[in-house]
Motif scaffolding. Sequence first.
Motif, PDB file in Angstrom:
ATOM      1  N   ALA A  63      41.290  47.161  45.036  1.00  0.00           N
ATOM      2  CA  ALA A  63      41.283  48.678  44.964  1.00  0.00           C
ATOM      3  C   ALA A  63      42.589  49.021  44.109  1.00  0.00           C
ATOM      4  N   ASP A  64      42.570  49.336  42.881  1.00  0.00           N
ATOM      5  CA  ASP A  64      43.725  49.479  42.094  1.00  0.00           C
ATOM      6  C   ASP A  64      43.975  51.048  42.225  1.00  0.00           C
ATOM      7  N   GLU A  65      44.863  51.449  42.809  1.00  0.00           N
ATOM      8  CA  GLU A  65      45.233  52.987  43.035  1.00  0.00           C
ATOM      9  C   GLU A  65      43.967  53.875  43.290  1.00  0.00           C
TER      10      GLU A  65
ATOM     11  N   PHE B 103      38.897  50.496  39.958  1.00  0.00           N
ATOM     12  CA  PHE B 103      39.872  50.737  38.964  1.00  0.00           C
ATOM     13  C   PHE B 103      40.516  51.810  39.164  1.00  0.00           C
ATOM     14  N   GLN B 104      41.782  51.803  38.527  1.00  0.00           N
ATOM     15  CA  GLN B 104      42.952  52.910  38.437  1.00  0.00           C
ATOM     16  C   GLN B 104      42.285  54.174  38.298  1.00  0.00           C
ATOM     17  N   ASP B 105      41.801  54.372  36.943  1.00  0.00           N
ATOM     18  CA  ASP B 105      41.277  55.595  36.430  1.00  0.00           C
ATOM     19  C   ASP B 105      40.008  55.846  36.120  1.00  0.00           C
TER      20      ASP B 105
ATOM     21  N   LYS C 146      51.246  44.887  39.186  1.00  0.00           N
ATOM     22  CA  LYS C 146      50.013  44.828  40.413  1.00  0.00           C
ATOM     23  C   LYS C 146      48.753  44.750  39.505  1.00  0.00           C
ATOM     24  N   SER C 147      48.635  45.571  38.670  1.00  0.00           N
ATOM     25  CA  SER C 147      47.227  45.640  37.974  1.00  0.00           C
ATOM     26  C   SER C 147      47.034  44.083  37.344  1.00  0.00           C
ATOM     27  N   VAL C 148      47.829  43.618  36.518  1.00  0.00           N
ATOM     28  CA  VAL C 148      47.937  42.308  36.120  1.00  0.00           C
ATOM     29  C   VAL C 148      47.343  41.327  37.148  1.00  0.00           C
TER      30      VAL C 148
HETATM   31 MG    MG Z   1      48.459  49.334  37.576  1.00  0.00          MG
END
Ligand code: MG
Lengths: 325, 343
Positions: free
Chosen positions: B185-187, B103-105, B54-56
Motif C-alpha cells: 500500500a503506497d500512501e 497506488f499512491q494517487d 519508497k515507491s521505487v
Molecule cells: Mg512514492
Amino acid sequence: MLRFLVRRVLGAVLILFVISAVTFFLFFALPSDPARLSCGKGCTPELLATIHHNLGIDRPLPEQYWSFLTGIFAGRDFDGQWCSAPCLGFSFVNHQPVLDTLLNRFPATLSVALGAAALMLTVGVGLGLIAALRRGKTVDKVSMAACLVGASVQIYFFGIIARYLLVDELQWLPQPGYTSPFAAPGAWFGGMVLPWITLTVVNAATYARYTRSSMVDTLGEDYVRTARAKGLSSWGVYIRHAWRGAMTPVVTTFGIDLGLFLGGALITETTFNIHGIGKLAVDSVANSDLPMIMGTVLVAATAMVLASIAVDACYAVIDPRVRLR
Amino acid sequence: MTPPSVQSGPFLSVRDLQVRFATEDGVVRAVDGLSFDLRRGQTLGIVGESGSGKSVTSLAVLGMHDRSRTTVTGRVTFDGTELIDATEKQLQSLRGNRIAMIFQDPLTALSPYYTIGAQIAETYRRHTGASRSAARARAVDLLGRVGIAAPGRRADDYPHEFSGGMRQRAMIAMSLVCDPDLLIADEPTTALDVTVQAQILDLLGDLQREFDTAIILITHDLGVVANTAHEVLVMYAGRAVEHGATQQVLTRPRHPYTEGLLRSVPRLHSDVDEPLVPIPGSPPSLLAVPAGCPFHPRCAHRERVPGDDCVTRRPALAEVGHAAACHLPEEPREVLAQQHLQP
Ligand SMILES: [Mg+2]
Ligand SMILES: Nc1ncnc2c1ncn2[C@@H]1O[C@H](COP(=O)(O)OP(=O)(O)OP(=O)(O)O)[C@@H](O)[C@H]1O
C-alpha cells in the motif's frame, strides 16, 4: 445529447451561411467575367450585356445573393424554368442543375474518401502503435524514417510516378478512375487502388507520428501502470488500456481529414482524372462557373462541419468524462 | 523431532536490493542496498521523506520497472519464488493475484475510461477466469466490503464520479479482489481526511486478520505507522537507515535522521510547547549521494563521532533486531533515544 445536436446544427447552418456569402462576394471581386467564355470570339458589348442578363449577374450583388439563398429553401424561377428547393441554380457552362451534377459526382468522391481514410488510418495507426511499443528499437527508427519520407512527398509527384510505374510500365494496376461499384465492383476497386495508396502514403505519416507520441505519453500514465500491476499481459495493457487513452488526438486529425476528403480531394482527383467533387471544383473555378463553385464549396463546408460534430461526439464515446452540451 | 518447516522463513525476503535508472543526467541510484523481511500477517511500515525511494522499492518487488532503462539487482524472494530474475509471465500471474498494490494517487491510478466495477472485475477475471457476471458480482461484493454504499449501483460509476475517499476504497477493493497474500500500500491514506484515513486503515487491519495478509505500508506519516505497523523501516536517499519494531523505533530512535523525523511531526500526546524542529537542509540528489553516511551533511550529531568516519565510511545496518546505520558509538545513541523520550 439533443441539446448538443441542436446547438451544433444551428452553428453549422451559421457557418455555411458565412462561407457561402464570402465565396459569393469574393467571386465578384475577381476580375474574371463568366460571360466572356460563352461570348466567344466575336463578342460585342451588346452581346455581353445580354449574356450578363441571361446569367442573372447584372442585378445588384445583395439581390443576387438573396435569390441564391431563397432558392435553397423555397426553390427559384429561372426565366420560366422552375428549379425546386433545394435549388443551387444552373451551371453557367453546361446549364445543368448544379444539385444534379453534385449528386452525380459525389459517389466518386465518397469512394476515394472512405477507402483512403480506412487505409491510411489502418496503416498510420498500426505503424504508430508498433513504433510506440518498440520505441528506440530498429522497427521504431525505420518506420519513423519512412514516415518522414512519406510526409514530405507531394501527391502529384508520387501519384504521377506511381501511375507511370504501376500502370503504364508494369501494368499491375488498371488506369485509375471511377466506375460504379454496383455495376462493376472489380473495375471500381482497380480504379480506386492508386488514389487510395497515394493518399495513404501522403497522410499516414501524420497518423503514425500522432499515434506514436500519444501512445508513448499514455504508456507513462499511472492507470497504465495500474493495469500492469493487475497482472494483465502486455497486449491487454496496450489494447484495453493505453490505446483508448491514446486515440483522442488521432480522432481529431482523422475527423478533419475525412471532412477534407469528403469535400473532394482536389489534387488526387485531378491527378488521377477522377470525376468527383474535387475535380468539379477545380474545373468550375477555371470556367468561372459561379453556381457550380458555390455548390462545391457548400459540399466541402458541409462535410467539414459534419466531421467536426462527429469528432466531438466521438470524444464523448471514448471518454466518459466528456459531456455533450 | 519435526524437520524445520519451510513456512517458518520469511514470507517476503528482500536482500541488497538496488534499483538504478539510467537518465540523461547520469545514473540515479533510487534504491541502494535495501534488505528486509516480512512474515505473513505482519505489517512493515516504510517511512522516509519524498524521493527516498519508497515507491521505487515497491515497484521493484512487483518487477514493474522497465528493464531496458532500469537495473535491478539483489534478491527478492516471495514465498520461495525468486522475483528479480522471474520471467514476465511468472510476474504477470503473481501481480494483482498473490501480490497486489494500492497506488499512491487513486485519481490517476484508476483508468478514466472504464467503470469502477469493470476495473475491479477485470483483475478477477484475469486471474480466475470467472464469467463476466461472476466477476461483476465479486466486484460489487468487494465494493460493499470496503464500505461503499449501494455498491451495485456505484459499480457502474466512473472514477471521476467518485469522491477521493471512495476512489481510494475502490482502489483497495481492486487490490483485494483475488485475496492477495502480500499487499503493498503506497500512501493509501495521504490524500484523505483523518476520519476516512482511520476507516481505511481499520479496513486494511481487518482484512489482514481475516486473510493473514502480509502488508507493506508506505507512508511519510509516522502516526499511521505507529497505529498499524509491526515493524518500521526508515529510508533515506535510497537506503535503510533504521529498522526495528515500531514501538522501539518510534520511542527510542537510534538514528539521528529518525530522531529528526520524529521531532518534525506534531504529536497529539506531547506538550504543546514542545517545539517542532524540522531537519535542516534537504535530501541529497540521488545522482550524487554524499560519500560515507548519506545523512552526514544534515546530521546534528556528527561531531560526536571521532575521526572522519561519517564522511568516508558508509555505515552498515545490522539485519536483526533494532538497528541503525550510524557511526555514533552505542552510548551516545542511547542518549539520543533518552533525549527524545524526555520533553
Ligand atoms: Mg512514492
Ligand atoms: N523511472 C525513473 N527514472 C528516473 N528516476 C526515477 C524514476 N522513478 C523514480 N525516480 C527517482 O527515484 C527517486 C525515488 O522515487 P520514489 O518515487 O521511490 O520516491 P518516494 O519515496 O516514493 O517519494 P514520495 O513520498 O514523494 O512518493 C526520486 O528521486 C525519483 O525522482
